[in-house]
Design a protein around this motif. Structure first.
Motif, PDB file in Angstrom:
ATOM      1  N   TRP A  42       0.784  -1.246   0.000  1.00 49.20           N
ATOM      2  CA  TRP A  42       0.000   0.000   0.000  1.00 49.20           C
ATOM      3  C   TRP A  42       0.818   1.298   0.000  1.00 49.20           C
ATOM      4  O   TRP A  42       0.287   2.351  -0.338  1.00 49.20           O
ATOM      5  CB  TRP A  42      -0.932   0.037   1.217  1.00 49.20           C
ATOM      6  N   ASP A  43       2.071   1.266   0.341  1.00 52.85           N
ATOM      7  CA  ASP A  43       2.868   2.493   0.480  1.00 52.85           C
ATOM      8  C   ASP A  43       3.480   2.880  -0.871  1.00 52.85           C
ATOM      9  O   ASP A  43       4.639   2.545  -1.159  1.00 52.85           O
ATOM     10  CB  ASP A  43       3.960   2.275   1.533  1.00 52.85           C
ATOM     11  N   TRP A  44       2.722   3.616  -1.670  1.00 54.77           N
ATOM     12  CA  TRP A  44       3.179   3.910  -3.029  1.00 54.77           C
ATOM     13  C   TRP A  44       4.118   5.106  -3.105  1.00 54.77           C
ATOM     14  O   TRP A  44       4.563   5.482  -4.183  1.00 54.77           O
ATOM     15  CB  TRP A  44       1.975   4.096  -3.959  1.00 54.77           C
ATOM     16  N   LYS A  45       4.474   5.668  -1.952  1.00 47.59           N
ATOM     17  CA  LYS A  45       5.544   6.671  -1.920  1.00 47.59           C
ATOM     18  C   LYS A  45       6.905   5.994  -1.915  1.00 47.59           C
ATOM     19  O   LYS A  45       7.890   6.556  -2.407  1.00 47.59           O
ATOM     20  CB  LYS A  45       5.404   7.563  -0.671  1.00 47.59           C
ATOM     21  N   ASN A  46       6.945   4.797  -1.353  1.00 52.19           N
ATOM     22  CA  ASN A  46       8.217   4.087  -1.220  1.00 52.19           C
ATOM     23  C   ASN A  46       8.295   2.799  -2.035  1.00 52.19           C
ATOM     24  O   ASN A  46       9.362   2.190  -2.123  1.00 52.19           O
ATOM     25  CB  ASN A  46       8.472   3.771   0.260  1.00 52.19           C
ATOM     26  N   PHE A  47       7.176   2.378  -2.618  1.00 50.21           N
ATOM     27  CA  PHE A  47       7.156   1.176  -3.442  1.00 50.21           C
ATOM     28  C   PHE A  47       6.457   1.480  -4.756  1.00 50.21           C
ATOM     29  O   PHE A  47       5.597   2.360  -4.831  1.00 50.21           O
ATOM     30  CB  PHE A  47       6.449   0.020  -2.714  1.00 50.21           C
ATOM     31  N   ASP A  48       6.827   0.740  -5.783  1.00 43.14           N
ATOM     32  CA  ASP A  48       6.308   0.957  -7.131  1.00 43.14           C
ATOM     33  C   ASP A  48       5.058   0.097  -7.346  1.00 43.14           C
ATOM     34  O   ASP A  48       5.142  -1.128  -7.398  1.00 43.14           O
ATOM     35  CB  ASP A  48       7.396   0.590  -8.150  1.00 43.14           C
ATOM     36  N   TYR A  49       3.919   0.752  -7.474  1.00 41.60           N
ATOM     37  CA  TYR A  49       2.653   0.050  -7.650  1.00 41.60           C
ATOM     38  C   TYR A  49       2.708  -0.899  -8.838  1.00 41.60           C
ATOM     39  O   TYR A  49       2.239  -2.042  -8.758  1.00 41.60           O
ATOM     40  CB  TYR A  49       1.525   1.064  -7.837  1.00 41.60           C
ATOM     41  N   SER A  50       3.283  -0.456  -9.931  1.00 39.35           N
ATOM     42  CA  SER A  50       3.303  -1.256 -11.155  1.00 39.35           C
ATOM     43  C   SER A  50       4.099  -2.546 -10.984  1.00 39.35           C
ATOM     44  O   SER A  50       3.853  -3.539 -11.677  1.00 39.35           O
ATOM     45  CB  SER A  50       3.861  -0.450 -12.328  1.00 39.35           C
ATOM     46  N   LYS A  51       5.060  -2.548 -10.059  1.00 39.42           N
ATOM     47  CA  LYS A  51       5.864  -3.742  -9.807  1.00 39.42           C
ATOM     48  C   LYS A  51       5.282  -4.614  -8.700  1.00 39.42           C
ATOM     49  O   LYS A  51       5.465  -5.837  -8.708  1.00 39.42           O
ATOM     50  CB  LYS A  51       7.295  -3.339  -9.434  1.00 39.42           C
ATOM     51  N   GLU A  52       4.600  -3.992  -7.765  1.00 37.26           N
ATOM     52  CA  GLU A  52       4.141  -4.721  -6.585  1.00 37.26           C
ATOM     53  C   GLU A  52       2.738  -5.315  -6.728  1.00 37.26           C
ATOM     54  O   GLU A  52       2.400  -6.266  -6.033  1.00 37.26           O
ATOM     55  CB  GLU A  52       4.153  -3.792  -5.358  1.00 37.26           C
ATOM     56  N   VAL A  53       1.926  -4.765  -7.611  1.00 34.16           N
ATOM     57  CA  VAL A  53       0.535  -5.205  -7.715  1.00 34.16           C
ATOM     58  C   VAL A  53       0.285  -5.886  -9.052  1.00 34.16           C
ATOM     59  O   VAL A  53       0.611  -5.343 -10.107  1.00 34.16           O
ATOM     60  CB  VAL A  53      -0.433  -4.017  -7.548  1.00 34.16           C
ATOM     61  N   LYS A  54      -0.269  -7.089  -8.968  1.00 39.91           N
ATOM     62  CA  LYS A  54      -0.653  -7.817 -10.178  1.00 39.91           C
ATOM     63  C   LYS A  54      -2.181  -7.868 -10.246  1.00 39.91           C
ATOM     64  O   LYS A  54      -2.823  -8.306  -9.290  1.00 39.91           O
ATOM     65  CB  LYS A  54      -0.112  -9.256 -10.162  1.00 39.91           C
ATOM     66  N   GLU A  55      -2.737  -7.401 -11.327  1.00 42.82           N
ATOM     67  CA  GLU A  55      -4.184  -7.478 -11.498  1.00 42.82           C
ATOM     68  C   GLU A  55      -4.497  -8.797 -12.202  1.00 42.82           C
ATOM     69  O   GLU A  55      -4.181  -8.980 -13.379  1.00 42.82           O
ATOM     70  CB  GLU A  55      -4.697  -6.271 -12.266  1.00 42.82           C
ATOM     71  N   ILE A  56      -5.083  -9.721 -11.443  1.00 40.18           N
ATOM     72  CA  ILE A  56      -5.288 -11.096 -11.896  1.00 40.18           C
ATOM     73  C   ILE A  56      -6.779 -11.418 -11.862  1.00 40.18           C
ATOM     74  O   ILE A  56      -7.483 -11.057 -10.909  1.00 40.18           O
ATOM     75  CB  ILE A  56      -4.518 -12.085 -10.986  1.00 40.18           C
ATOM     76  N   SER A  57      -7.261 -12.111 -12.854  1.00 37.83           N
ATOM     77  CA  SER A  57      -8.678 -12.481 -12.894  1.00 37.83           C
ATOM     78  C   SER A  57      -8.994 -13.473 -11.779  1.00 37.83           C
ATOM     79  O   SER A  57      -8.114 -14.220 -11.316  1.00 37.83           O
ATOM     80  CB  SER A  57      -9.034 -13.094 -14.249  1.00 37.83           C
ATOM     81  N   ILE A  58     -10.241 -13.481 -11.352  1.00 36.17           N
ATOM     82  CA  ILE A  58     -10.670 -14.415 -10.316  1.00 36.17           C
ATOM     83  C   ILE A  58     -10.430 -15.850 -10.764  1.00 36.17           C
ATOM     84  O   ILE A  58      -9.987 -16.697  -9.985  1.00 36.17           O
ATOM     85  CB  ILE A  58     -12.153 -14.179  -9.976  1.00 36.17           C
ATOM     86  N   LYS A  59     -10.682 -16.129 -12.033  1.00 38.04           N
ATOM     87  CA  LYS A  59     -10.482 -17.472 -12.579  1.00 38.04           C
ATOM     88  C   LYS A  59      -9.017 -17.898 -12.459  1.00 38.04           C
ATOM     89  O   LYS A  59      -8.707 -19.023 -12.057  1.00 38.04           O
ATOM     90  CB  LYS A  59     -10.918 -17.507 -14.043  1.00 38.04           C
ATOM     91  N   GLU A  60      -8.093 -16.978 -12.772  1.00 40.40           N
ATOM     92  CA  GLU A  60      -6.670 -17.320 -12.693  1.00 40.40           C
ATOM     93  C   GLU A  60      -6.219 -17.488 -11.247  1.00 40.40           C
ATOM     94  O   GLU A  60      -5.418 -18.371 -10.939  1.00 40.40           O
ATOM     95  CB  GLU A  60      -5.824 -16.247 -13.379  1.00 40.40           C
ATOM     96  N   VAL A  61      -6.717 -16.645 -10.348  1.00 39.31           N
ATOM     97  CA  VAL A  61      -6.379 -16.800  -8.929  1.00 39.31           C
ATOM     98  C   VAL A  61      -6.823 -18.178  -8.448  1.00 39.31           C
ATOM     99  O   VAL A  61      -6.064 -18.898  -7.782  1.00 39.31           O
ATOM    100  CB  VAL A  61      -7.031 -15.694  -8.071  1.00 39.31           C
ATOM    101  N   LYS A  62      -8.034 -18.567  -8.783  1.00 40.61           N
ATOM    102  CA  LYS A  62      -8.559 -19.893  -8.415  1.00 40.61           C
ATOM    103  C   LYS A  62      -7.641 -20.998  -8.937  1.00 40.61           C
ATOM    104  O   LYS A  62      -7.279 -21.925  -8.191  1.00 40.61           O
ATOM    105  CB  LYS A  62      -9.961 -20.060  -8.979  1.00 40.61           C
ATOM    106  N   GLU A  63      -7.266 -20.911 -10.182  1.00 43.40           N
ATOM    107  CA  GLU A  63      -6.422 -21.948 -10.787  1.00 43.40           C
ATOM    108  C   GLU A  63      -5.062 -22.022 -10.115  1.00 43.40           C
ATOM    109  O   GLU A  63      -4.521 -23.118  -9.899  1.00 43.40           O
ATOM    110  CB  GLU A  63      -6.276 -21.676 -12.283  1.00 43.40           C
ATOM    111  N   ARG A  64      -4.501 -20.877  -9.761  1.00 47.16           N
ATOM    112  CA  ARG A  64      -3.191 -20.872  -9.103  1.00 47.16           C
ATOM    113  C   ARG A  64      -3.275 -21.485  -7.707  1.00 47.16           C
ATOM    114  O   ARG A  64      -2.378 -22.213  -7.281  1.00 47.16           O
ATOM    115  CB  ARG A  64      -2.633 -19.445  -9.052  1.00 47.16           C
ATOM    116  N   LEU A  65      -4.344 -21.199  -6.994  1.00 46.47           N
ATOM    117  CA  LEU A  65      -4.510 -21.762  -5.653  1.00 46.47           C
ATOM    118  C   LEU A  65      -4.704 -23.268  -5.705  1.00 46.47           C
ATOM    119  O   LEU A  65      -4.194 -24.002  -4.865  1.00 46.47           O
ATOM    120  CB  LEU A  65      -5.704 -21.101  -4.953  1.00 46.47           C
ATOM    121  N   GLU A  66      -5.418 -23.734  -6.701  1.00 49.37           N
ATOM    122  CA  GLU A  66      -5.704 -25.166  -6.810  1.00 49.37           C
ATOM    123  C   GLU A  66      -4.495 -25.979  -7.250  1.00 49.37           C
ATOM    124  O   GLU A  66      -4.491 -27.202  -7.117  1.00 49.37           O
ATOM    125  CB  GLU A  66      -6.871 -25.377  -7.786  1.00 49.37           C
ATOM    126  N   GLN A  67      -3.451 -25.306  -7.723  1.00 52.04           N
ATOM    127  CA  GLN A  67      -2.233 -26.016  -8.131  1.00 52.04           C
ATOM    128  C   GLN A  67      -1.461 -26.556  -6.939  1.00 52.04           C
ATOM    129  O   GLN A  67      -0.690 -27.497  -7.067  1.00 52.04           O
ATOM    130  CB  GLN A  67      -1.331 -25.081  -8.952  1.00 52.04           C
TER     131      GLN A  67
END
Length: 226
Positions: A42-67
């Motif tokens: 959350w601290d975007w003054k000291n961290f780069d949002y574009s590098k730290e946050v991945k916008e992932i679909s719910i379907k892909e999150v589900k698939e990654r967890l089930e692996q």
């Protein structure tokens, strides 16, 4: 969904400490704790949002967890309830196979759809030592909701004995049961944990409260994804 990271480790805190788990760490938070050990969510003054946050679909999150072979899921942050509609949609596809824990700061009221899918709430209300304005830390409606949930535990971060009076006042005001309140050491490094943990353990024992270890800090310090 806005995701910070997905990894496997042990649940280091709370009543399930030591349990092998999958961690789904969401991005963004509505509070700004001075001692937060996941400011990269959350601290975007000291961290780069574009590098730290991945916008992932719910379907892909589900698939990654089930692996993963594990079926114990800890959803943490950041503050996960900022994305509770997406989480509810995700968890519908994971239940009943997965056991679901959600870590939250207790300032956002869960909706009915999400609440029905959660096996355990780990609520960590923030106090004065967090550096947040106190009016942002204490939400009476949220306290009223979580205090009635039998699958909810409250974890309070403690630096020293000065924190105890504030915690006792909150417990009395919101009628929290002692057997569902745990004290947890404020520590981001192994050194801080070693210095403070024995005192916090003693405080919990003397006051008839639970104690939460921080196993991941003891083993890995501030190393991410552990």
């Amino acid at each position: 969904m806005k995701i910070s990271e997905i990894f496997t480790s042990i649940q280091g805190e709370g009543t399930n400490a030591g349990k092998p788990s999958i961690f789904l760490r969401t991005a963004e938070c509505n509070l700004k704790c001075t001692w937060c050990d996941t400011k990269y969510t959350w601290d975007w003054k000291n961290f780069d949002y574009s590098k730290e946050v991945k916008e992932i679909s719910i379907k892909e999150v589900k698939e990654r967890l089930e692996q993963f072979n594990l079926r114990h899921l800890v959803i943490t942050g950041g503050e996960p309830l900022m994305q509770q509609d997406d989480l509810a949609e995700l968890l519908v596809h994971l239940k009943p196979e997965f056991y679901i824990e959600i870590e939250t700061n207790g300032t956002i009221l869960p909706n009915n759809a999400l609440s029905a899918l959660v096996d355990q709430w780990n609520v960590s209300p923030k106090t004065k030592n967090s550096g947040n304005p106190l009016e942002l830390c204490e939400d009476n409606e949220c306290y009223a909701f979580f205090s009635k949930q039998k699958n909810c535990y409250f974890k309070y971060v403690v630096e020293n004995k000065d924190d105890l009076m504030e915690i006792h006042n909150l417990m009395k005001k919101h009628r929290l049961e002692k057997n569902r309140v745990l004290l947890m050491t404020q520590a981001a490094t192994k050194g801080e944990l070693l210095e403070r943990e024995s005192n916090v353990f003693l405080m919990s024992k003397e006051n008839g409260l639970g104690f939460s270890p921080r196993m991941h800090v003891a083993k890995w310090g501030s190393q991410r994804g552990k």
